[in-house]
Write an enzyme that holds these catalytic residues in place. Structure first.
Site, PDB file in Angstrom:
ATOM      1  N   GLY A  13     -33.515 -10.561  -7.221  1.00 36.75           N
ATOM      2  CA  GLY A  13     -33.712 -11.213  -5.921  1.00 36.75           C
ATOM      3  C   GLY A  13     -34.156 -12.653  -6.117  1.00 36.75           C
ATOM      4  O   GLY A  13     -34.939 -12.953  -7.006  1.00 36.75           O
ATOM      5  N   ARG A  74     -27.452  -9.131  -8.729  1.00 35.21           N
ATOM      6  CA  ARG A  74     -27.819  -7.823  -9.264  1.00 35.21           C
ATOM      7  C   ARG A  74     -26.542  -7.341  -9.952  1.00 35.21           C
ATOM      8  O   ARG A  74     -25.530  -7.137  -9.298  1.00 35.21           O
ATOM      9  CB  ARG A  74     -28.266  -6.894  -8.145  1.00 35.21           C
ATOM     10  CG  ARG A  74     -29.456  -7.466  -7.378  1.00 35.21           C
ATOM     11  CD  ARG A  74     -30.030  -6.487  -6.398  1.00 35.21           C
ATOM     12  NE  ARG A  74     -30.914  -7.143  -5.443  1.00 35.21           N
ATOM     13  CZ  ARG A  74     -32.208  -7.391  -5.662  1.00 35.21           C
ATOM     14  NH1 ARG A  74     -32.776  -7.020  -6.783  1.00 35.21           N
ATOM     15  NH2 ARG A  74     -32.943  -7.990  -4.748  1.00 35.21           N
ATOM     16  N   SER A  75     -26.575  -7.243 -11.268  1.00 39.43           N
ATOM     17  CA  SER A  75     -25.355  -6.968 -12.036  1.00 39.43           C
ATOM     18  C   SER A  75     -25.286  -5.512 -12.472  1.00 39.43           C
ATOM     19  O   SER A  75     -25.995  -5.099 -13.389  1.00 39.43           O
ATOM     20  CB  SER A  75     -25.313  -7.889 -13.265  1.00 39.43           C
ATOM     21  OG  SER A  75     -24.300  -7.482 -14.141  1.00 39.43           O
ATOM     22  N   ASP A 105     -38.899  -7.297 -12.047  1.00 39.25           N
ATOM     23  CA  ASP A 105     -39.058  -6.183 -12.993  1.00 39.25           C
ATOM     24  C   ASP A 105     -37.714  -5.647 -13.504  1.00 39.25           C
ATOM     25  O   ASP A 105     -37.570  -5.349 -14.695  1.00 39.25           O
ATOM     26  CB  ASP A 105     -39.917  -5.061 -12.389  1.00 39.25           C
ATOM     27  CG  ASP A 105     -39.352  -4.527 -11.088  1.00 39.25           C
ATOM     28  OD1 ASP A 105     -38.689  -5.289 -10.367  1.00 39.25           O
ATOM     29  OD2 ASP A 105     -39.567  -3.345 -10.788  1.00 39.25           O
ATOM     30  N   THR A 128     -40.324 -13.547  -8.515  1.00 39.74           N
ATOM     31  CA  THR A 128     -40.005 -12.569  -7.465  1.00 39.74           C
ATOM     32  C   THR A 128     -41.059 -12.691  -6.376  1.00 39.74           C
ATOM     33  O   THR A 128     -42.245 -12.893  -6.678  1.00 39.74           O
ATOM     34  CB  THR A 128     -39.955 -11.119  -8.008  1.00 39.74           C
ATOM     35  OG1 THR A 128     -40.027 -10.212  -6.889  1.00 39.74           O
ATOM     36  CG2 THR A 128     -41.097 -10.791  -8.948  1.00 39.74           C
ATOM     37  N   ILE A 129     -40.616 -12.559  -5.133  1.00 34.88           N
ATOM     38  CA  ILE A 129     -41.585 -12.687  -4.037  1.00 34.88           C
ATOM     39  C   ILE A 129     -42.549 -11.506  -4.002  1.00 34.88           C
ATOM     40  O   ILE A 129     -43.570 -11.561  -3.323  1.00 34.88           O
ATOM     41  CB  ILE A 129     -40.879 -12.828  -2.662  1.00 34.88           C
ATOM     42  CG1 ILE A 129     -39.982 -11.611  -2.376  1.00 34.88           C
ATOM     43  CG2 ILE A 129     -40.082 -14.113  -2.587  1.00 34.88           C
ATOM     44  CD1 ILE A 129     -39.479 -11.545  -0.937  1.00 34.88           C
ATOM     45  N   ASP A 130     -42.232 -10.430  -4.743  1.00 33.29           N
ATOM     46  CA  ASP A 130     -43.018  -9.188  -4.625  1.00 33.29           C
ATOM     47  C   ASP A 130     -44.374  -9.193  -5.339  1.00 33.29           C
ATOM     48  O   ASP A 130     -45.239  -8.378  -5.029  1.00 33.29           O
ATOM     49  CB  ASP A 130     -42.208  -8.002  -5.176  1.00 33.29           C
ATOM     50  CG  ASP A 130     -41.002  -7.689  -4.322  1.00 33.29           C
ATOM     51  OD1 ASP A 130     -41.065  -7.944  -3.110  1.00 33.29           O
ATOM     52  OD2 ASP A 130     -39.988  -7.211  -4.867  1.00 33.29           O
ATOM     53  N   ASP A 132     -45.134  -8.048  -8.275  1.00 39.62           N
ATOM     54  CA  ASP A 132     -45.350  -6.676  -8.744  1.00 39.62           C
ATOM     55  C   ASP A 132     -45.074  -6.518 -10.240  1.00 39.62           C
ATOM     56  O   ASP A 132     -44.624  -5.469 -10.689  1.00 39.62           O
ATOM     57  CB  ASP A 132     -44.468  -5.698  -7.941  1.00 39.62           C
ATOM     58  CG  ASP A 132     -42.984  -6.009  -8.094  1.00 39.62           C
ATOM     59  OD1 ASP A 132     -42.645  -7.080  -8.635  1.00 39.62           O
ATOM     60  OD2 ASP A 132     -42.161  -5.182  -7.677  1.00 39.62           O
ATOM     61  N   MET A 172     -41.065  -7.574   3.527  1.00 43.70           N
ATOM     62  CA  MET A 172     -40.420  -7.003   2.344  1.00 43.70           C
ATOM     63  C   MET A 172     -41.433  -6.269   1.463  1.00 43.70           C
ATOM     64  O   MET A 172     -42.636  -6.537   1.539  1.00 43.70           O
ATOM     65  CB  MET A 172     -39.685  -8.083   1.565  1.00 43.70           C
ATOM     66  CG  MET A 172     -38.395  -8.472   2.278  1.00 43.70           C
ATOM     67  SD  MET A 172     -37.353  -9.561   1.328  1.00 43.70           S
ATOM     68  CE  MET A 172     -35.882  -9.586   2.366  1.00 43.70           C
ATOM     69  N   GLY A 173     -40.944  -5.377   0.642  1.00 44.26           N
ATOM     70  CA  GLY A 173     -41.800  -4.578  -0.245  1.00 44.26           C
ATOM     71  C   GLY A 173     -41.300  -3.150  -0.267  1.00 44.26           C
ATOM     72  O   GLY A 173     -41.787  -2.315   0.494  1.00 44.26           O
ATOM     73  N   ARG A 174     -40.282  -2.888  -1.107  1.00 41.75           N
ATOM     74  CA  ARG A 174     -39.718  -1.529  -1.177  1.00 41.75           C
ATOM     75  C   ARG A 174     -40.695  -0.575  -1.843  1.00 41.75           C
ATOM     76  O   ARG A 174     -40.837   0.570  -1.443  1.00 41.75           O
ATOM     77  CB  ARG A 174     -38.399  -1.536  -1.956  1.00 41.75           C
ATOM     78  CG  ARG A 174     -37.207  -1.918  -1.127  1.00 41.75           C
ATOM     79  CD  ARG A 174     -35.996  -2.127  -1.992  1.00 41.75           C
ATOM     80  NE  ARG A 174     -36.211  -3.247  -2.904  1.00 41.75           N
ATOM     81  CZ  ARG A 174     -35.389  -3.626  -3.866  1.00 41.75           C
ATOM     82  NH1 ARG A 174     -34.277  -2.976  -4.066  1.00 41.75           N
ATOM     83  NH2 ARG A 174     -35.648  -4.663  -4.629  1.00 41.75           N
ATOM     84  N   ALA A 189     -53.862  -9.795  10.887  1.00 39.57           N
ATOM     85  CA  ALA A 189     -53.341  -8.582  11.539  1.00 39.57           C
ATOM     86  C   ALA A 189     -54.467  -7.555  11.687  1.00 39.57           C
ATOM     87  O   ALA A 189     -55.490  -7.640  11.002  1.00 39.57           O
ATOM     88  CB  ALA A 189     -52.213  -7.997  10.700  1.00 39.57           C
ATOM     89  N   ILE A 255     -35.596 -14.240   5.878  1.00 39.40           N
ATOM     90  CA  ILE A 255     -36.311 -15.536   5.943  1.00 39.40           C
ATOM     91  C   ILE A 255     -37.446 -15.555   4.926  1.00 39.40           C
ATOM     92  O   ILE A 255     -37.880 -16.612   4.490  1.00 39.40           O
ATOM     93  CB  ILE A 255     -36.878 -15.874   7.348  1.00 39.40           C
ATOM     94  CG1 ILE A 255     -37.902 -14.855   7.812  1.00 39.40           C
ATOM     95  CG2 ILE A 255     -35.797 -16.065   8.363  1.00 39.40           C
ATOM     96  CD1 ILE A 255     -38.780 -15.379   8.948  1.00 39.40           C
TER      97      ILE A 255
END
Ligand code: ATP
Length: 328
Positions: A13, A74-75, A105, A128-130, A132, A172-174, A189, A255
């Site tokens: 990503g 993503r290959s 990762d 990565t924006i995650d 993680d 996002m965040g699977r 929040a 976004i």
């Protein structure tokens, strides 16, 4: 052996700040007379031998750009050893001595496999924006993403407040609740739903009632990978339990990946890029460049993708604590 030529890809990503990392790698490497070959679209470009031999000026005026100028992918093909063999041959043919992989990762899992298959030196830069990745407190793109989410939530709050609405906002965040938890704090929040913490739909409904008492609106941030489903599914279920509340949802979507990187992301990315080149010049590989307690340190590539980083429980309990109000 003196290092004279290295390969570079961005993979998985995209994340804001990847361009700053590319620039860091290229400018720093070229200052030591090391050539950098950028392969397009991650591992796919490596397999197909699509590349650019970077000149110094190719990376001018890119530090401020989101995305990645060499593309990413993503290959599926890279999972196949015969395709990785092709990629290796392409590196060999150009006398490329090492590879820098900027990604998450999954990209590091691929990079490790590639290194084990062909004994090619590899260094990872976490992009990565995650946020993680094991072995670093920070991944390039996370700060920009948090700022984007915070700004979007601010805007939704304006309409939520005017209409006395309860909003479930999906980020996002699977697998990881980092974006959700941190943006819940930065955007103010009321609650957060993340994959690492299991909650029943009844508990969520009760929280909404509690949070909404005396307020004009309330905001719940939902990580897309939460076990109750995304924001749409959760808001529909809560609407059935609380039919007298005005409940809406919003999915922030892509976004979160785009936009100008923040100063922090550019700064860290530039330093990580240079540190990766330094590592290769010192004969260090099979590592990722990590940011640990404010310092750039190398960590093992092998464990970087193994486990999800533990969530910062102090932040989660702070959020919970701030929901309760003293009654006397
Ligand atoms: P993000 O965290 O932003 O999603 P990522 O780097 O984790 O980024 P992935 O799609 O998970 O993105 O992985 C990127 C690519 O890495 C995959 O598409 C694949 O080409 C390669 N890859 C992942 N695992 C392996 C593996 N076991 N062997 C070979 N290649 C792999």
């Amino acid at each position: 052996m003196k290092l004279t030529k290295i390969g570079l890809i961005t993979s998985g990503g995209d994340a804001p700040g990847m361009n700053a990392a590319i620039r860091g790698v290229v400018k720093y490497a070229m200052s030591f007379n090391i050539n950098v070959v950028g392969f397009y679209d991650g591992f796919d470009g490596l397999i197909d031998n699509r590349f650019i031999l970077f000149d110094y000026s190719d990376v001018n005026n890119i530090v401020q750009l989101g995305g990645t100028i060499i593309g990413t992918a993503r290959s599926e093909r890279f999972l196949d050893k015969s395709q990785r063999e092709r990629a290796y041959q392409n590196l060999q043919n150009q006398h490329i001595q090492a590879l820098i992989v900027i990604g998450g990762d999954g990209s590091f899992r691929g990079a490790l496999q590639f290194m084990l298959d062909f004994e090619i030196p590899v260094i990872g830069i976490p992009g990565t924006i995650d946020n993680d990745i094991q072995g670093t407190n920070y991944t390039i793109g996370f700060d920009t993403c948090l700022n984007t989410v915070t700004e979007a939530v601010d805007k939704i709050r304006d309409t939520a407040t005017s209409h006395h609405r309860i909003f479930f906002i999906e980020v996002m965040g699977r697998n990881a609740g980092k974006i959700a938890l941190n943006s819940a704090l930065s955007a103010g929040a009321d609650s957060v739903l993340i994959p690492e913490e299991h909650t029943s739909i009844e508990e969520v409904a009760q929280k909404v009632i509690d949070d909404n008492r005396g307020q004009r609106s309330s905001i719940v941030i939902v990580a897309e990978g939460d076990e109750l489903g995304g924001a749409q599914k959760i808001s529909e279920a809560i609407s059935k339990i609380l039919p007298n509340h005005d409940i809406k949802y919003s999915v922030l979507g892509h976004i979160q990946r785009g936009g100008k990187p923040t100063a922090f992301d550019r700064m860290i990315a530039t330093q990580m890029g240079a540190r990766a080149v330094d590592a290769l010049m010192n004969g260090e590989f099979g590592k990722i460049v990590g940011l640990i307690e404010g310092k750039l340190e190398l960590a093992d590539l092998e464990t970087s993708h193994n486990t999800l980083k533990l969530l910062n429980l102090a932040k989660l309990s702070l959020l919970e604590h701030m929901r309760t109000r003293k009654k006397d």
